[in-house]
Design an enzyme around this catalytic site. Structure first.
Site, PDB file in Angstrom:
ATOM      1  N   HIS A 219      66.108  58.043  10.828  1.00  0.00           N
ATOM      2  CA  HIS A 219      67.524  57.666  10.797  1.00  0.00           C
ATOM      3  C   HIS A 219      67.679  56.198  11.185  1.00  0.00           C
ATOM      4  O   HIS A 219      68.469  55.844  12.054  1.00  0.00           O
ATOM      5  CB  HIS A 219      68.367  58.545  11.737  1.00  0.00           C
ATOM      6  CG  HIS A 219      68.531  59.946  11.246  1.00  0.00           C
ATOM      7  ND1 HIS A 219      68.784  61.003  12.092  1.00  0.00           N
ATOM      8  CD2 HIS A 219      68.487  60.476  10.005  1.00  0.00           C
ATOM      9  CE1 HIS A 219      68.873  62.122  11.386  1.00  0.00           C
ATOM     10  NE2 HIS A 219      68.695  61.820  10.117  1.00  0.00           N
TER      11      HIS A 219
ATOM     12  N   HIS B 255      70.932  70.119   1.053  1.00  0.00           N
ATOM     13  CA  HIS B 255      71.454  68.994   1.818  1.00  0.00           C
ATOM     14  C   HIS B 255      71.046  67.724   1.086  1.00  0.00           C
ATOM     15  O   HIS B 255      69.898  67.605   0.649  1.00  0.00           O
ATOM     16  CB  HIS B 255      70.852  69.068   3.225  1.00  0.00           C
ATOM     17  CG  HIS B 255      71.145  67.932   4.143  1.00  0.00           C
ATOM     18  ND1 HIS B 255      72.338  67.253   4.148  1.00  0.00           N
ATOM     19  CD2 HIS B 255      70.394  67.369   5.134  1.00  0.00           C
ATOM     20  CE1 HIS B 255      72.306  66.327   5.095  1.00  0.00           C
ATOM     21  NE2 HIS B 255      71.126  66.374   5.698  1.00  0.00           N
TER      22      HIS B 255
ATOM     23  N   GLU C 278      70.949  64.467   2.133  1.00  0.00           N
ATOM     24  CA  GLU C 278      70.423  63.309   2.853  1.00  0.00           C
ATOM     25  C   GLU C 278      69.109  62.867   2.189  1.00  0.00           C
ATOM     26  O   GLU C 278      68.313  63.696   1.749  1.00  0.00           O
ATOM     27  CB  GLU C 278      70.206  63.668   4.321  1.00  0.00           C
ATOM     28  CG  GLU C 278      70.013  62.464   5.207  1.00  0.00           C
ATOM     29  CD  GLU C 278      70.092  62.800   6.693  1.00  0.00           C
ATOM     30  OE1 GLU C 278      70.053  61.848   7.498  1.00  0.00           O
ATOM     31  OE2 GLU C 278      70.190  63.998   7.046  1.00  0.00           O
TER      32      GLU C 278
ATOM     33  N   ASP D   2      66.139  61.979   2.950  1.00  0.00           N
ATOM     34  CA  ASP D   2      64.822  62.514   3.300  1.00  0.00           C
ATOM     35  C   ASP D   2      64.556  63.853   2.630  1.00  0.00           C
ATOM     36  O   ASP D   2      63.405  64.294   2.564  1.00  0.00           O
ATOM     37  CB  ASP D   2      64.643  62.617   4.820  1.00  0.00           C
ATOM     38  CG  ASP D   2      65.758  63.381   5.514  1.00  0.00           C
ATOM     39  OD1 ASP D   2      66.915  63.236   5.100  1.00  0.00           O
ATOM     40  OD2 ASP D   2      65.479  64.105   6.493  1.00  0.00           O
TER      41      ASP D   2
ATOM     42  N   HIS E 100      73.684  69.561   9.427  1.00  0.00           N
ATOM     43  CA  HIS E 100      74.492  68.643  10.214  1.00  0.00           C
ATOM     44  C   HIS E 100      75.333  67.694   9.356  1.00  0.00           C
ATOM     45  O   HIS E 100      75.900  66.719   9.900  1.00  0.00           O
ATOM     46  CB  HIS E 100      73.595  67.831  11.165  1.00  0.00           C
ATOM     47  CG  HIS E 100      72.612  66.919  10.459  1.00  0.00           C
ATOM     48  ND1 HIS E 100      72.560  65.560  10.722  1.00  0.00           N
ATOM     49  CD2 HIS E 100      71.682  67.147   9.512  1.00  0.00           C
ATOM     50  CE1 HIS E 100      71.632  64.989  10.011  1.00  0.00           C
ATOM     51  NE2 HIS E 100      71.071  65.936   9.269  1.00  0.00           N
TER      52      HIS E 100
ATOM     53  N   ASP F  95      67.803  71.498   7.528  1.00  0.00           N
ATOM     54  CA  ASP F  95      67.596  70.820   8.812  1.00  0.00           C
ATOM     55  C   ASP F  95      67.686  71.734  10.029  1.00  0.00           C
ATOM     56  O   ASP F  95      67.253  71.352  11.113  1.00  0.00           O
ATOM     57  CB  ASP F  95      68.603  69.676   8.967  1.00  0.00           C
ATOM     58  CG  ASP F  95      68.092  68.377   8.362  1.00  0.00           C
ATOM     59  OD1 ASP F  95      66.871  68.186   8.329  1.00  0.00           O
ATOM     60  OD2 ASP F  95      68.911  67.554   7.911  1.00  0.00           O
TER      61      ASP F  95
ATOM     62  N   TYR G  32      64.748  67.632  18.835  1.00  0.00           N
ATOM     63  CA  TYR G  32      65.445  67.621  17.546  1.00  0.00           C
ATOM     64  C   TYR G  32      66.872  68.137  17.713  1.00  0.00           C
ATOM     65  O   TYR G  32      67.836  67.521  17.256  1.00  0.00           O
ATOM     66  CB  TYR G  32      64.651  68.510  16.587  1.00  0.00           C
ATOM     67  CG  TYR G  32      65.081  68.502  15.152  1.00  0.00           C
ATOM     68  CD1 TYR G  32      64.479  67.635  14.236  1.00  0.00           C
ATOM     69  CD2 TYR G  32      66.037  69.404  14.667  1.00  0.00           C
ATOM     70  CE1 TYR G  32      64.843  67.656  12.900  1.00  0.00           C
ATOM     71  CE2 TYR G  32      66.396  69.423  13.347  1.00  0.00           C
ATOM     72  CZ  TYR G  32      65.801  68.548  12.458  1.00  0.00           C
ATOM     73  OH  TYR G  32      66.167  68.568  11.139  1.00  0.00           O
TER      74      TYR G  32
ATOM     75  N   HIS H  45      61.860  70.229   7.992  1.00  0.00           N
ATOM     76  CA  HIS H  45      61.011  69.343   8.782  1.00  0.00           C
ATOM     77  C   HIS H  45      60.146  70.194   9.705  1.00  0.00           C
ATOM     78  O   HIS H  45      60.628  71.143  10.338  1.00  0.00           O
ATOM     79  CB  HIS H  45      61.841  68.396   9.659  1.00  0.00           C
ATOM     80  CG  HIS H  45      62.557  67.320   8.914  1.00  0.00           C
ATOM     81  ND1 HIS H  45      61.916  66.386   8.126  1.00  0.00           N
ATOM     82  CD2 HIS H  45      63.884  67.013   8.851  1.00  0.00           C
ATOM     83  CE1 HIS H  45      62.814  65.563   7.606  1.00  0.00           C
ATOM     84  NE2 HIS H  45      64.009  65.930   8.019  1.00  0.00           N
TER      85      HIS H  45
END
Length: 395
Positions: free
Chosen positions: A24, A80, A82, A84, A146, A165, A193, A226
């Site tokens: 991030h 999601h 994002e 990554d 999130h 996530d 995390y 992850h």
């Protein structure tokens, strides 16, 4: 790392990032690296659930080709958007132009705004199902866990949860299951995390856990995006999330401080001695020498936070700014706290720290403790007694 089977018909096709140390941007430290987990479900129809970070696109595509020609992919599930998790999406969709993209309405919006393409998107909601043959994809929206677009994918026939996530950790490893890694290391990274990413959404975490329980979803395996896959004891991380989300800390004090000429450090050491004498565990961290993400992880399981600083420019030292700003954003639940520090001709640090703790939702226990210039033996005794009182409050 080569691909591997998660369960019958489900394969890990992701990437291991051994060298990443900041995530991030500069916001999160990843001392142990991370993984970008993507899963291929091969049935009468084929689905890819999530992709990988863009720099790993080439190896990701090669991983898919171990099992299937990408042109034969029927569905691409985007839990999601994002980067990554979706970074390889533009290249994958080029190779699978006929694939249907499954995501939430916010997920569709995110794909369009990030990648500026026109895709065959099927928006899904909680309870929607897509059959692959012998396996079924069932979807559970999880907004703000999130991001607004987040959702979980569930395969009921295998009791397999793919929650993106949620339930993840930043660990790079060759042992990709919970029974193949050090348990203490695993839970330490899982707590870090949660503390640094999911803390501000704790009330939503509790609601989602209750919703999943009400839906009667059986979970034998959790495969996040992850870190490792939970197959030995998925209940361990679910129970940990419930505890962390409630904010029920242990009788433990986290003390973070920084100092110019050792006066505030002397106060901190007297305070921790007082807390110890009161029979309460405490940990002491100097801000500029300690990773702030690790400090926040320690706070996850503590009831009390004490912050100390010398005064500079009528305020606290810059080395404390990042962690105090993080606290304002994270808003940890059910925490108590107080400020202390030293000053020369004019104070200000204790007042500013107290205001920030209030803004973060921390229950401030007192007006704080100050020492002018160098603390006298009498002042250090006061610090010791202050620590004892805090221990009594927690006991």
């Amino acid at each position: 790392m080569r691909t591997f089977r998660v369960i019958e018909g489900v394969y890990w096709i992701g990437a291991v990032d051994w060298n990443i140390r900041l995530f991030h941007g500069p916001a999160y430290t990843t001392h142990r690296g991370t993984t970008y987990n993507s899963y291929l479900i091969k049935d009468e129809k084929v689905a890819v659930v999530d992709t990988v970070y863009r720099p790993f696109t080439e190896s990701f595509i090669e991983n898919i080709k171990e099992y299937i020609d990408p042109t034969n992919i029927d569905y691409i599930v985007v839990n999601h958007t994002e980067p990554d998790h979706s970074g390889a999406f533009p290249e994958l969709i080029k190779l699978a132009p006929n694939a249907t993209v499954l995501c939430t309405a916010k997920g569709k919006e995110g794909l369009m705004e990030q990648y500026h393409g026109e895709y065959n998107v099927q928006v899904v909601k909680t309870g929607d199902k897509v059959s692959l043959g012998s396996k079924t994809l069932t979807f559970v929206e999880a907004p703000m866990l999130h991001w607004p677009d987040s959702m979980f994918t569930y395969v009921p026939e295998d009791a397999l949860l793919l929650p993106n996530d949620a339930f993840g950790q930043h660990i790079a490893t060759t042992g990709m299951f919970d029974d193949l890694v050090d348990e203490h290391q695993l839970m330490t990274e899982a707590a870090k995390y949660y503390a640094n990413i999911l803390t501000p959404f704790s009330k939503l975490v509790l609601k989602k856990l209750a919703e999943v329980q009400k839906m009667g979803i059986e979970i034998k395996t959790i495969a996040p995006s992850h870190g490792i896959i939970w197959r030995k004891d998925p209940g361990k991380i679910i129970n940990a999330y419930a505890k962390w989300a409630e904010g029920e800390g242990e009788n433990k004090v986290v003390i973070v401080f920084d100092t110019m000429w050792s006066s505030t450090e002397k106060m901190a050491r007297a305070i921790i001695d007082g807390i110890k004498a009161g029979g309460v565990e405490a940990k002491l961290f100097q801000a500029h020498k300690t990773d702030r993400n690790d400090i926040i992880a320690e706070l996850l399981t503590a009831k009390c936070l004490l912050v100390g600083s010398s005064t500079i420019n009528n305020d606290y030292l810059p080395s404390l700014a990042a962690i105090l700003e993080d606290l304002k954003g994270l808003k940890p639940r059910k925490k108590m706290g107080a400020a202390f520090g030293s000053y020369g001709w004019r104070g200000g640090a204790v007042k500013s720290i107290t205001e920030t703790l209030n803004a973060a939702g921390v229950e401030v226990m007192n007006e704080g403790l100050e020492a002018k210039y160098v603390p006298t033996p009498e002042k250090l005794e006061e610090c010791y007694a202050w620590g004892q009182k805090i221990a009594e409050r927690l006991a």
